[in-house]
Design a protein around this motif. Sequence first.
Motif, short mmCIF file in Angstrom:
data_model
loop_
_atom_site.label_atom_id
_atom_site.label_comp_id
_atom_site.label_asym_id
_atom_site.label_seq_id
_atom_site.Cartn_x
_atom_site.Cartn_y
_atom_site.Cartn_z
N ASP A 25 52.67 -45.94 -5.07
CA ASP A 25 52.01 -47.18 -4.66
C ASP A 25 50.63 -46.90 -4.08
N ASP A 26 50.08 -45.73 -4.35
CA ASP A 26 48.82 -45.27 -3.78
C ASP A 26 48.87 -45.31 -2.25
N PHE A 27 50.05 -45.01 -1.70
CA PHE A 27 50.28 -44.93 -0.26
C PHE A 27 50.03 -46.27 0.44
N THR A 28 50.26 -47.38 -0.27
CA THR A 28 50.17 -48.70 0.33
C THR A 28 51.58 -49.23 0.60
N GLY A 29 51.68 -50.20 1.48
CA GLY A 29 52.96 -50.82 1.75
C GLY A 29 52.81 -51.95 2.74
N SER A 30 53.87 -52.74 2.90
CA SER A 30 53.85 -53.84 3.85
C SER A 30 55.14 -53.86 4.65
N VAL A 31 55.09 -54.55 5.78
CA VAL A 31 56.21 -54.60 6.70
C VAL A 31 56.34 -56.02 7.23
N ASP A 32 57.58 -56.48 7.42
CA ASP A 32 57.84 -57.84 7.86
C ASP A 32 58.33 -57.87 9.30
N PHE A 33 57.88 -58.90 10.04
CA PHE A 33 58.40 -59.20 11.37
C PHE A 33 58.90 -60.64 11.37
N SER A 34 60.03 -60.87 12.00
CA SER A 34 60.61 -62.21 12.04
C SER A 34 60.95 -62.59 13.48
N GLY A 35 61.48 -63.80 13.65
CA GLY A 35 61.85 -64.27 14.97
C GLY A 35 60.66 -64.61 15.85
N LEU A 36 59.53 -64.97 15.25
CA LEU A 36 58.33 -65.30 16.00
C LEU A 36 58.31 -66.78 16.37
N GLU A 37 57.39 -67.16 17.25
CA GLU A 37 57.28 -68.54 17.69
C GLU A 37 56.19 -69.26 16.90
N PRO A 38 56.40 -70.53 16.51
CA PRO A 38 55.40 -71.27 15.73
C PRO A 38 54.10 -71.46 16.49
N GLY A 39 52.99 -71.34 15.77
CA GLY A 39 51.68 -71.61 16.34
C GLY A 39 51.28 -70.71 17.48
N LYS A 40 51.81 -69.50 17.50
CA LYS A 40 51.53 -68.59 18.62
C LYS A 40 50.69 -67.40 18.17
N ALA A 41 49.80 -66.94 19.04
CA ALA A 41 48.94 -65.79 18.76
C ALA A 41 49.68 -64.49 19.10
N TYR A 42 49.49 -63.49 18.25
CA TYR A 42 50.06 -62.16 18.46
C TYR A 42 49.00 -61.11 18.15
N ASP A 43 49.15 -59.94 18.75
CA ASP A 43 48.37 -58.76 18.39
C ASP A 43 49.29 -57.78 17.68
N TYR A 44 48.70 -56.82 16.99
CA TYR A 44 49.51 -55.78 16.36
C TYR A 44 48.71 -54.49 16.25
N ARG A 45 49.44 -53.39 16.10
CA ARG A 45 48.84 -52.08 15.83
C ARG A 45 49.53 -51.51 14.60
N MET A 46 48.77 -50.80 13.78
CA MET A 46 49.32 -50.23 12.55
C MET A 46 48.69 -48.87 12.29
N GLY A 47 49.52 -47.91 11.88
CA GLY A 47 49.02 -46.59 11.56
C GLY A 47 49.96 -45.86 10.63
N PHE A 48 49.66 -44.59 10.39
CA PHE A 48 50.52 -43.77 9.54
C PHE A 48 50.50 -42.33 10.03
N PHE A 49 51.52 -41.58 9.65
CA PHE A 49 51.60 -40.15 9.97
C PHE A 49 52.46 -39.48 8.91
N HIS A 50 52.44 -38.16 8.88
CA HIS A 50 53.20 -37.39 7.92
C HIS A 50 54.32 -36.64 8.63
N ALA A 51 55.48 -36.60 7.99
CA ALA A 51 56.63 -35.87 8.53
C ALA A 51 57.57 -35.54 7.39
N ASP A 52 58.40 -34.51 7.59
CA ASP A 52 59.37 -34.11 6.57
C ASP A 52 60.62 -34.99 6.60
N ALA A 53 60.80 -35.74 7.67
CA ALA A 53 62.05 -36.48 7.87
C ALA A 53 62.11 -37.76 7.06
N GLU A 54 63.32 -38.23 6.80
CA GLU A 54 63.57 -39.55 6.27
C GLU A 54 63.32 -40.56 7.39
#
Length: 483
Positions: free
Chosen positions: A67-96
């Motif tokens: 996928d050329d190292f692309t992907g997406s993630v879902d969050f649920s259980g949020l409140e309607p019409g509400k502002a949120y912040d988020y952080r996103m990153g990546f790292f390498h590891a041998d583990a599943e």
Amino acid sequence: MPLSIASAVTVGPIVGHTTDTTVRLWGRGDAQRTVGYPRRCHGVAQLLEAGSKTVLQARYFKLLPEDDFTGSVDFSGLEPGKAYDYRMGFFHADAEPFQLLPPQGVDLSQASTGSFRTAQRPGSGPLSFVFGSCRHPGTMSDSEGADTQGGDRGDRIFRTIQSQMDKGVRTDALLMVGDQIYGDVGRMDRTWHDYCDNYRTSFRKPGLRSLMSRVPTYMLLDDHEICDNWSADRMYDPKLSQEERVLNKTRYFGAMMAYRSYQVVHGPALVREGQPERTNALHGYWYTFQMGPARFFMMDTRTERSYLSAPPEIIGAAQLEAFKQWLLEDREGLKFVGSSVPFFPDVKLSGYMEWERKDKWAGFLLQRQKLLEFMRDEGVKRVVFLSGDVHVSFWSELRSTSRPDFHMLSLVSSAFNAPMFVPPFGIFEKKGILDGQADFVVTRSGGYTGKSNFTRVTWNDPELLVQVFERKGEKIAESRFTL
């Protein structure tokens, strides 16, 4: 296992499909640049209270080389019409993924950040979104050259949209209705690697990148995501040589693999099917969603089209049937239909413009006629088409002579970055009987501009306000419609 430190994503982040209680976030990692065997690339995202460091939810997600190292993630259980912040990153590891520490414990101090607001509950209420198309890369001979405020000329318009948001202008979504990249302008993308490289370059532009990290973004493709005036016939047309057909197939499959990774998987077309990490469960490139008082059907008018069919079809049978059922689900409600090429009006049938006419819905008259008759006979109202492609912006109204209460609106918004040549308004059939339709008449058109622009659509029942802004923010057209 030691605490992981995540790097900022290499492309993105993008706020994708957002409802009143969910959000889909997208980002890209990268291969590990060390000698030895490749290690797994893990994406991680944390959802925060707006303006705080309180982690509400956290998730890992897959970033795969196919996928050329692309992907997406879902969050649920949020409140309607509400502002949120988020952080996103990546790292390498041998583990599943299941062997990693809880994602809440990953150090994201060096990661990418963004914010968004969930949609209001489905139903009534105000709505304001921006849409446009054709992020033309420009040329070295552009008269205005590079933008002195950072980024190139084609990126300025996205900073203008964000500037409006910073001033408090409500912006519920960004709709990009085709030609987000140009695989055939200034370069000739032929393989998956070529198209991915184009996306990485295009989506890293600072204005676009910043905007997409803050506002729910919805995309659909047009021809330049593959090559100019693309149709499925190019892979099977017996008039082409075997070599040409093979080249076209290579180009198509490479383009669509990249399109899935960079445009599809942050939108509603991706279906997880109960598997949170699944990245490629697609049933088609068209999709639907709801945003407050309005429902949206985003068509795929490019990959299913065939001129060799009898009669020619711009969308396949399954998509057509799904669209009809979608229309019937709420005949009276507000409905926006994304079609990368204009549903109407048509380009005039003359000379060198004949092929451009065939590339729009005018090249598929019988399918358009039957669709219009279906909407008229079933009493479907409040339908607004959103299109791009033609490198000018304007609006048109369509009515039925046999059913005076039938009314349809077409909004065309193009280009985010206009090329050196733009077509004059005179090439469009701005008024008169719609070709091949008899009962349907284009009654009026207006709001034309050939400048680089975007369109803001604002709904306050029963009025639709349509405003067109040029790339530096000047309002150049405004119209109001009662639906």
